[in-house]
Design an enzyme around this catalytic site. Structure first.
Site, short mmCIF file in Angstrom:
data_model
loop_
_atom_site.label_atom_id
_atom_site.label_comp_id
_atom_site.label_asym_id
_atom_site.label_seq_id
_atom_site.Cartn_x
_atom_site.Cartn_y
_atom_site.Cartn_z
N GLU A 151 0.82 -1.22 0.00
CA GLU A 151 0.00 0.00 0.00
C GLU A 151 0.86 1.27 0.00
O GLU A 151 0.46 2.30 0.53
CB GLU A 151 -0.96 0.01 1.20
CG GLU A 151 -1.78 -1.26 1.37
CD GLU A 151 -2.95 -1.37 0.40
OE1 GLU A 151 -3.05 -0.53 -0.51
OE2 GLU A 151 -3.74 -2.32 0.56
N LEU A 152 2.05 1.16 -0.57
CA LEU A 152 3.00 2.28 -0.63
C LEU A 152 3.32 2.86 0.75
O LEU A 152 3.56 4.06 0.89
CB LEU A 152 2.51 3.39 -1.57
CG LEU A 152 2.35 3.01 -3.04
CD1 LEU A 152 2.27 4.28 -3.90
CD2 LEU A 152 3.48 2.15 -3.55
#
Lengths: 410, 422
Positions: free
Chosen positions: A147-148
């Site tokens: 999710e970065l």
């Protein structure tokens, strides 16, 4: 020259059975809703992955290497393809053969491990690296965390692991007045490159494309390319990162999303200064313009662009505490099967389902939530964990007995 | 002598039940039948379910007014259109019937009930009183008996038109359900029911005291008849394999303020500081459930504390069967049949002093609901000393031998005879 860097995320969690109750603890070790997982995997593959892959393959062939993209496919998604949709794997392998597609590295289990155990995190990164190499024949050199999720600490860790490039959200918290459209470098690093997502332009495709309330609707490839072209002279690299399900799943085929994808490269390449690059190729053309300081975690989720989609409320915190508390015992057992079961339970989606922020992002959370409520998700998840815990305890007791016997016979 | 005929008004009746009221009513009817009492049970709605056929059940949803040729009479009296104050009971004005509803009523001749506890509850209670009036005029019976405030207006109406004596049964008062923040409309209906009744039956002395202190009811008018428990169970404790080695401590009931779920959680967290091989289960659903789940998580108890949600009948028995200790920390519990049910499965019980059931189980361990330290100590004590726990369960179970619905029916039939004879 302006580089356009596309990276698509592919991930599917192993969803748990909705009816795993207290009475199942200690009796039933089947946690996953295989039927639902297979159904979703097939549906999304048919609606999104396969048709989108076909288009991208055609585009790569047509533009003879000028069109290039990157994918990051979580290990748990790859496993589900192998189980339920092997043709998706071969379709990606075909793309890999063109040499115009880069596969990124992430945690095999799409987990939040970095926040809880560096050892476990490293293990999962190496597992994924191995899997990607084995399937697509190339060692990944770019890393993207689940999710970065990103911070200075992560960047340093990843640099030490030998990666050349790392990907993060172009969050306002870390950019301040600066533009995401340049190559950056993490503050404590000397080698690794940092690519930051242009979330406005990415979300125009990922979120707003089919929204009829949006003033720019309908979005065409021509219009979008004009927006990109208008950045010439003030941008070097435009990072468009999004879920691959954007094509065909989040926006259905009848919204014209596939047409948009099909026409886009042609429109973008009409401007002679524009090229397509993949994350690891960026350094061939550009050099970092500045260092970026990210002392706190950022991510690409929700308006806050922080960790609150997965942790922060009591049920999420407790679930996370419980699952990572099992690491010590599992390391004693070194049982590959149990490791696998445990790691699948680390997939971030389980905690995403427990999110109780029901405001503007609530709809997104609800859309992806297979459970009736975040509290249901918590109860099912902790029931499952309790069963796993019971199994671990049993095996530990057995092992202790064996160890004693060994000692005696020696 | 021909049997006494009772016209009984309730709000739920098996198979449609949502709480303890339906179960208690079912037991009472069974007990009365064994005492040769003829019962006609009226409910607002059976929800399309068939009754168990142990007695005559009248579904108010199916009463067609024209059948009774009453429509004309009632309408002629203009009962619905005027302010309802001359009517049976002073229901709040906003629940009176408007013209539109009257038109529907005229055309269909049926008052539609959902039989739920939803937002139209007050209106349904009012409709139900009309049914009470109709039945009171048309049915042959000797006495009226109604259960809890929902059916009091119906009972009063039936009494007014028939002149027959009225018994009101109180299973839970508004103070039990809502603490100090009571709904005054409900309170007024309850109070009126108590005042207009010829006799009040309370399920415990605990409840009788609430009636005396909070509603100003004359003590002699109130008879205490404790509840019983049906002893048929579907499963045997021995048939259940307990999958977990740890001791299991059970809370089973609605997760609402009245039942004191947060005290159970607090006590659990204290117990877990002293012993690890124990699991707590909160079975049931209610408006406080999500808060309780968060609270459990906040106290980091996911390894030892479980939620099951609302359990269906067989699962309820299964839950009792795997439990080692039953805890009922109710803040205010008129009775608490759940404690009896636990005992049927040989589970020792800890009950709050604020519960009616403790009056008939003198051997049960009791604590004040708010005294979580004492509660935790008691839990640890009973879990660590199995012999003691067993003796508590045995002694209580012995009491249970003399508690049955038939005796409840006998006591009620004596009340009936007194009222009819007198």
């Amino acid at each position: 020259m302006v580089g356009v860097c596309f990276y698509f995320q592919i991930h599917q969690p192993f969803r748990l059975r909705e009816n795993y109750s207290f009475f199942d603890i200690g009796v039933n070790h089947f946690y996953e809703d295989a039927e639902k997982n297979a159904m979703i995997c097939r549906k999304v593959s048919q609606k999104s992955y396969l048709p989108a892959n076909r288009i991208i393959l055609e585009l790569i062939r047509r533009f003879e290497g000028k069109f290039r993209v990157a994918f990051s496919i979580s290990g748990v998604a790859l496993e589900q393809f192998e189980l339920y949709m092997p043709e998706v794997i071969s379709s990606f392998q075909e793309l890999a053969k063109t040499g115009c597609v880069e596969f990124l590295c992430e945690t095999y289990y799409h987990s939040l491990a970095f926040l809880f155990s560096k050892k476990e995190f490293k293990e999962q990164v190496l597992l994924h690296k191995k899997k990607i190499e084995q399937l697509f024949g190339k060692k990944p050199v770019t890393f993207r965390n689940t999710e970065l999720i990103y911070s200075n600490e992560l960047a340093s860790f990843i640099e030490k692991m030998g990666f050349k490039t790392i990907i993060a959200e172009g969050a306002d918290q870390i950019l301040g007045w600066r533009s995401p459209n340049f190559l950056y470098r993490p503050i404590n690093s000397y080698k690794i490159n940092l690519l930051l997502k242009n979330y406005r332009l990415s979300d125009d495709i990922a979120f707003r494309f089919s929204n009829r309330e949006w003033s720019e609707w309908p979005l065409t490839a021509e219009k979008y390319s004009v927006w990109l072209h208008s950045l010439a002279g003030q941008a070097e690299i435009i990072n468009l990162f999004m879920d691959y399900e954007t094509f065909g799943e989040h926006h259905w085929e009848d919204t014209g999303i596939f047409n948009f994808l099909f026409k886009l490269p042609e429109e973008i390449l009409k401007h002679p200064d524009f090229i397509f690059v993949t994350p690891s190729e960026v350094e061939k053309y550009f050099t970092p313009v500045s260092k970026i300081d990210a002392p706190y975690y950022i991510s690409w989720a929700d308006l806050e662009r922080d960790l609150t989609a997965w942790m922060g409320n009591p049920i999420q915190n407790e679930a996370l505490r419980f699952v990572y508390s099992l690491e010590k015992d599992l390391n004693k057992l070194k049982d590959p099967e149990l490791y696998h079961v445990w790691r699948k339970l680390q997939t971030s989606d389980h905690f995403y389902y427990m999110c109780t922020k029901w405001f503007s992002d609530g709809d997104v959370h609800k859309y992806f939530n297979p459970y009736k409520s975040p509290f249901d998700a918590y109860i099912i998840y902790t029931n499952v964990l309790n069963d796993l815990y019971e199994t671990i305890k049993e095996k530990l007791a057995l092992k202790r007995k064996k160890d004693v016997r060994k000692k005696i016979s020696v | 002598m021909r049997p006494i005929r009772v016209l009984m008004f309730g709000w739920e009746f098996p198979p449609f039940i949502s709480g303890g009221l339906g179960t208690a009513c079912y037991g009472i009817v069974q007990g009365l039948l064994k005492n040769n009492i003829d019962v006609t049970f009226v409910v607002p709605s059976m929800k399309g379910l068939k009754s168990n056929n142990i007695c005559k059940v009248i579904d108010a949803n199916e009463i067609s007014i024209s059948d009774y040729e009453l429509k004309k009479r009632l309408l002629a009296k203009n009962i619905f259109i005027r302010n309802i104050s001359p009517y049976i009971i002073n229901l709040p004005k906003r629940f009176s019937i408007n013209e539109e509803q009257l038109e529907f009523f005229r055309s269909s001749g049926i008052l539609a009930f959902t039989g739920n506890y939803g937002e139209n509850l007050m209106r349904e209670v009012f409709y139900y009183s009309i049914i009470g009036r109709i039945l009171g005029e048309n049915k042959d019976f000797d006495i009226i008996h109604c259960h809890d405030w929902l059916s009091y207006p119906a009972g009063i109406a039936a009494k007014q038109v028939s002149g027959k004596p009225l018994v009101v049964h109180i299973h839970a008062t508004e103070f039990d359900r809502s603490g100090e923040n009571i709904n005054h409309d409900v309170y007024n209906i309850e109070k009126e029911g108590f005042e207009k009744a010829d006799k009040i039956v309370a399920v415990s002395y605990y409840t009788k005291n609430i009636l005396i202190n909070r509603y100003g009811i004359f003590p002699d008018k109130i008879k205490v008849v404790h509840n019983a428990v049906s002893k048929e169970t579907h499963i045997q404790r021995f048939g259940i394999k307990k999958p977990l080695k740890e001791k299991i401590v059970l809370f089973l009931g609605r997760v609402t303020m009245q039942k004191g779920p947060e005290y159970f959680i607090q006590a659990a967290s204290l117990v877990l500081k002293k012993m690890k091989n124990v699991r707590f289960v909160m079975a049931g659903s209610g408006d406080m459930l999500t808060r309780m789940i968060s609270y459990q998580a906040f106290l980091k108890m996911s390894r030892n504390f479980h939620f099951t949600g609302f359990l269906q009948d067989v699962d309820v028995e299964r839950m009792y069967a795997v439990s080692d200790l039953f805890v009922m920390p109710s803040v205010s519990e008129p009775f608490g049949i759940a404690a009896f049910e636990a005992l049927l499965f040989d589970v020792p019980v800890i009950i709050s002093k604020q519960s009616g059931v403790s009056e008939v189980l003198p051997e049960a361990v009791t604590v004040d609901f708010w005294d979580v330290y004492k509660l935790a100590d008691t839990i640890v004590d009973l879990l660590k000393h199995e012999k003691k726990a067993k003796s508590v369960a045995l002694a209580c179970k012995k009491r249970l031998e003399n508690i049955c619905w038939e005796l409840v029916g006998q006591k009620l039939s004596m009340i009936y005879s007194e009222l009819i004879g007198g």
